[in-house]
Design an enzyme around this catalytic site. Sequence first.
Site, short mmCIF file in Angstrom:
data_model
loop_
_atom_site.label_atom_id
_atom_site.label_comp_id
_atom_site.label_asym_id
_atom_site.label_seq_id
_atom_site.Cartn_x
_atom_site.Cartn_y
_atom_site.Cartn_z
N CYS A 1 0.80 -1.22 0.00
CA CYS A 1 0.00 0.00 0.00
C CYS A 1 0.83 1.27 0.00
CB CYS A 1 -0.94 0.01 1.20
SG CYS A 1 -0.09 0.03 2.81
N HIS B 1 -1.41 1.00 7.09
CA HIS B 1 -2.04 1.14 5.77
C HIS B 1 -1.95 2.59 5.33
CE1 HIS B 1 -4.39 0.19 2.30
NE2 HIS B 1 -5.21 1.19 2.57
N ASP C 1 -8.12 4.40 -3.22
CA ASP C 1 -7.21 3.36 -2.72
C ASP C 1 -6.94 2.30 -3.78
OD1 ASP C 1 -5.82 1.44 -1.21
OD2 ASP C 1 -7.00 1.86 0.59
#
Length: 263
Positions: A69, A109, A124
């Site tokens: 991420c 994250h 995202d």
Amino acid sequence: MSKLNALFRERIGLPQDEPITFDDLENVLEKTAKAIPFENLCIIEKRTRAITKESLIDKILVKNEGGLCYELNAILYLFLLENGFDAVLTRGRVYQHDLQAYHTVGRTHVTILLTHEEQTYVVDTGFGGNLPLKPVPLSGETVASSNGDFRIIKGKGEHGDYVLEMKLKHKDTDWKIGYAFDSKQVITDVSECNAVQTIIVEHQESPFNKHPLATRLTDGGSVTVTNSSFTQWRDGTVAKEKIDHGRFKELLKQHFGLQIISS
């Protein structure tokens, strides 16, 4: 056009001369999810590098690798800035459904907050197979995509002021928590992602420093490979097989264009 802008468009299959509007972000997110895998090979092979704009370009856009991420959303964030969007990064804490609790490794994250016409959205492309594939507004409105339904609710407690919830297509019947995040603690320099990388690489409870993993979305679902299994979702049907190291290397090359550097 900058090097990053041109190479990112080339990687995901987007025309070089096409302006990107807010309404185009759904197409950008789908193309990115299918072209750039979520994978941890550089961690497993102990070849991580400091997170900078230049290292992200080299890893993801020149060498055509994927990332986690803090790499995938960082490179998308930079691409969005290049195309005139008002965006920042922020850190979130992922929810562990097997333990019914937020992960103890902390806020590992990294996601994107994008503001458009006075509304803020989560964007995202770094949440494995759980990608919304559309901007999700902080207003609470449910967003439906080919990957399922997603919404953001107000958070409670110390984990953040908002929570991303999801109902993945063919997998979930009820809403489940994805991650909590703090909309007020923003990141504007990708170098701050190094703190996240350090936790992911070194923490004993990190889920990404023990076994190789690669996953990406496909037109019909998703493909995921580890060093022991290959899982393919296609139109709501799942097929899973046990594999050995040789088969792992084959599948990694076939489905992700990746190669194991160490044997």
